[in-house]
Design a protein around this motif. Structure first.
Motif, PDB file in Angstrom:
ATOM      1  N   LYS A  70       0.803  -1.239  -0.125  1.00 14.74           N
ATOM      2  CA  LYS A  70      -0.166   0.013   0.071  1.00 14.74           C
ATOM      3  C   LYS A  70       0.865   1.493   0.010  1.00 14.74           C
ATOM      4  CE  LYS A  70      -0.505  -0.008   4.903  1.00 14.74           C
ATOM      5  NZ  LYS A  70      -1.356  -0.090   6.058  1.00 14.74           N
ATOM      6  N   ASN A  71       0.155   2.391   0.112  1.00 16.32           N
ATOM      7  CA  ASN A  71       0.944   3.844  -0.136  1.00 16.32           C
ATOM      8  C   ASN A  71       2.063   3.625  -1.087  1.00 16.32           C
ATOM      9  OD1 ASN A  71      -0.693   4.833   2.033  1.00 16.32           O
ATOM     10  ND2 ASN A  71       0.582   3.498   3.627  1.00 16.32           N
ATOM     11  N   LYS A  72       2.008   3.138  -2.330  1.00 19.69           N
ATOM     12  CA  LYS A  72       2.748   3.134  -3.293  1.00 19.69           C
ATOM     13  C   LYS A  72       4.089   2.699  -2.974  1.00 19.69           C
ATOM     14  CE  LYS A  72       0.191   6.777  -5.552  1.00 19.69           C
ATOM     15  NZ  LYS A  72      -0.442   8.034  -5.190  1.00 19.69           N
ATOM     16  N   LEU A  73       4.163   1.521  -2.048  1.00 24.01           N
ATOM     17  CA  LEU A  73       5.472   1.108  -1.811  1.00 24.01           C
ATOM     18  C   LEU A  73       6.098   0.122  -2.743  1.00 24.01           C
ATOM     19  CD1 LEU A  73       4.973   0.442   1.987  1.00 24.01           C
ATOM     20  CD2 LEU A  73       6.252   2.285   0.868  1.00 24.01           C
ATOM     21  N   TYR A  74       5.291  -0.526  -3.652  1.00 21.58           N
ATOM     22  CA  TYR A  74       5.301  -1.541  -4.527  1.00 21.58           C
ATOM     23  C   TYR A  74       5.697  -0.628  -5.758  1.00 21.58           C
ATOM     24  CZ  TYR A  74       4.930  -6.121  -7.268  1.00 21.58           C
ATOM     25  OH  TYR A  74       5.257  -6.767  -7.849  1.00 21.58           O
ATOM     26  N   SER A  75       6.925  -0.683  -6.124  1.00 19.66           N
ATOM     27  CA  SER A  75       7.324   0.018  -7.357  1.00 19.66           C
ATOM     28  C   SER A  75       7.059  -0.614  -8.825  1.00 19.66           C
ATOM     29  CB  SER A  75       8.862   0.412  -7.275  1.00 19.66           C
ATOM     30  OG  SER A  75       9.777  -0.831  -7.740  1.00 19.66           O
TER      31      SER A  75
END
Length: 141
Positions: A70-75
């Motif tokens: 979540k929170n754009k942690l996975y690029s």
């Protein structure tokens, strides 16, 4: 007689609660995840953001999962590395939680994979409010 009257009132209230639940447009995980359960084969992967494992319990064989966090942690780079490791699979997230994913990931998925449920990508496939996509190697660019 009083007990019967109370039981009747309780049953009527339960029916009203069911109608209220349906009217609030909650996500329909049972419907959308059933597509994954029905189509899943050994060796496939499920990419998920806030994955609801309960609804995948019908998958008997080992389940391979990639958590898109979540929170754009996975690029986007992690995503492309991961997606290239598999011949085929499934991708899912709640329609209203797409903001937790990198926009490059969503654009890539929308432009290349088969959209089966949800309303992202500028179109509403259905009103489950759960995105489900299928992919195989031929779709990976």
């Amino acid at each position: 007689i009083v007990t019967i009257a109370l039981l009747s009132c309780t049953l009527l209230q339960l029916k009203d609660l069911e109608k209220l639940y349906e009217a609030t447009n909650y996500e329909s995980f049972s419907q959308s995840y059933q597509t994954i359960v029905s189509g899943y084969h050994p060796g496939q992967v499920v990419f998920g953001q806030n994955l609801r494992y309960y609804y995948l319990r019908g998958i008997k064989q080992p389940l391979t999962v990639i958590d898109m966090e979540k929170n754009k942690l996975y690029s986007f780079e992690e995503f492309t590395n991961d997606i290239n490791r598999f011949e085929s699979g499934w991708i899912t997230w709640e329609s209203d939680k797409g903001s937790h994913l990198d926009k490059k990931i969503i654009n890539y998925i929308c432009n290349n994979f088969q959209h089966l449920h949800g309303r992202s990508c500028g179109q509403e496939v259905d009103n489950t409010r759960v995105e489900v996509f299928y992919f195989d190697k031929t779709m990976i660019k």
